[in-house]
Motif scaffolding. Structure first.
Motif, PDB file in Angstrom:
ATOM      1  N   ARG A 193       0.752  -1.219   0.010  1.00 61.63           N
ATOM      2  CA  ARG A 193       0.038   0.087  -0.101  1.00 61.63           C
ATOM      3  C   ARG A 193       0.890   1.381   0.057  1.00 61.63           C
ATOM      4  N   SER A 194       0.314   2.375  -0.767  1.00 58.62           N
ATOM      5  CA  SER A 194       1.186   3.561  -0.697  1.00 58.62           C
ATOM      6  C   SER A 194       1.389   4.245   0.419  1.00 58.62           C
ATOM      7  N   ASP A 195       0.500   4.246   1.165  1.00 63.34           N
ATOM      8  CA  ASP A 195       0.641   5.100   2.594  1.00 63.34           C
ATOM      9  C   ASP A 195       1.605   4.369   3.484  1.00 63.34           C
ATOM     10  N   ALA A 243       5.210   4.960   2.065  1.00 59.56           N
ATOM     11  CA  ALA A 243       5.375   6.089   2.087  1.00 59.56           C
ATOM     12  C   ALA A 243       5.996   6.481   3.493  1.00 59.56           C
TER      13      ALA A 243
END
Length: 357
Positions: free
Chosen positions: A32-34, A37
């Motif tokens: 997942r991108s979050d 990050a």
């Protein structure tokens, strides 16, 4: 007086605990991108959380909400990943305090428990007794009262900063489930009852844990006062006896305890069954000598499988995720008498890598 624990906050806010919480929060979600990050600047993000928690400046972010319809329509609210790290950090420290007091009949979101163990226990009790009372709390997560929950937490936690963090997390979800809640008034309520903070977002680790805290007094009532065998998975409850008057007495006591918790029992889903009829519980229809999947579970699996296969063929869903989804359902179905059903469904909806070519 129950034992109270103090000075918990330094452990909760420690870098070591936050790092372990990050590892738990990212498990199974690294794509997942979050999550990615947060991980790109992991040390600075964890140090920032540690500083904000110690200074008292930590504030939860905004939730992202969406609806799912498996098995029923529910609103899921996802906190930002940094907040989920804090949720894990909190639960890692305070959960053992409460889990040691939980009943062995409570099976949701506990190590070594789960739906399959709950189904096994319930079926064993079904073989031993003539009748079963199935009870379900109406609008459970939207109904959880913050004042009642805070009182339960403060009985065993004396650490003011830990309680403040609990309240802050609760308050961050206040109102999210208001559209899912139908106002109910209880004896002694006035017009301000509508303003009572309530509701825990479905999707938070803290919500799952606090649900067990909230309903632990129901387990205590059944075991210590009614002295009846039972199994509970979150707000889904089975109580067993050999006579229906016993269960009618239990039902009256449940209504009274629910009102004390500012909850109500679902009028349609709460009833007494003869053991020979079988009873639905944790996704299965349980009988004394066999077990079936709920029809709704099969229907939803077929709908999901068709949708996932379409997404796979168009490149929207990787093959490994489709395989994992199918394996997960098969693992659940194997705990029932479903060999013929599984064979028929998988023949009707074949999946091979060649489908994508």
């Amino acid at each position: 007086m129950p034992k109270s624990f103090n000075n918990l906050f330094p452990q909760i806010a420690s870098f070591e605990n936050l790092h372990a919480a990050w590892e738990a929060a990212r498990r199974g979600k690294r794509r997942r991108s979050d999550v990615a990050a947060f991980e790109r600047h992991l040390e600075s993000n964890l140090l920032s959380l540690e500083r904000q928690l110690r200074e008292g400046s930590y504030r939860p972010g905004r939730y992202r909400s969406f609806y799912i319809r498996e098995p029923k329509r529910r609103k899921i609210s996802a906190a930002p990943f940094r907040d989920r790290v804090v949720h894990h950090a909190l639960v890692r420290v305070i959960e053992p305090i409460f889990d040691a007091r939980f009943s062995n009949a409570s099976y949701a979101c506990r190590v070594g428990k789960g739906t399959h163990a709950a189904a096994d226990h319930a079926q064993a009790l079904l073989r031993q007794h003539s009748y079963v009372l199935k009870a379900d709390v109406a609008q459970f997560f939207p109904s959880i009262d913050h004042g009642v929950l805070n009182g339960m937490l403060s009985r065993h936690i004396a650490c003011r900063r830990t309680l403040d963090l609990c309240r802050r997390i609760m308050a961050s979800g206040d109102g999210i489930l208001s559209s899912e809640y139908t106002l109910k008034l209880f004896p002694g309520d006035d017009l301000f009852a509508a303003l009572r903070p309530r509701g825990l977002p479905i999707g938070n680790l803290t919500s799952q844990f606090w649900a067990n805290v909230y309903l632990n007094s129901v387990d205590t009532l059944i075991q210590r006062e009614l002295r009846l065998p039972h199994v509970r998975y979150c707000d889904d409850l089975l109580i067993f006896a050999d006579a229906t008057p016993t269960l009618h007495t239990a039902l009256a006591a449940l209504h009274e305890r629910a009102a004390q918790l500012r909850l109500t029992l679902h009028p349609r889903k709460t009833r007494i069954y003869a053991a020979d009829e079988g009873v639905e519980f944790v996704g299965y229809r349980l009988f004394r000598d066999h077990r079936r999947l709920r029809r709704g579970n099969v229907r939803l699996f077929v709908q999901r499988l068709r949708r996932q296969q379409r997404d796979y063929r168009t490149g929207l869903l990787p093959a490994d995720r489709l395989r994992a989804s199918i394996r997960s359902w098969i693992a659940h179905a194997k705990h029932a008498d479903t060999y013929r059903l599984r064979s028929r469904l998988l023949r009707a909806h074949p999946f091979t890598v060649e489908h994508a070519r």
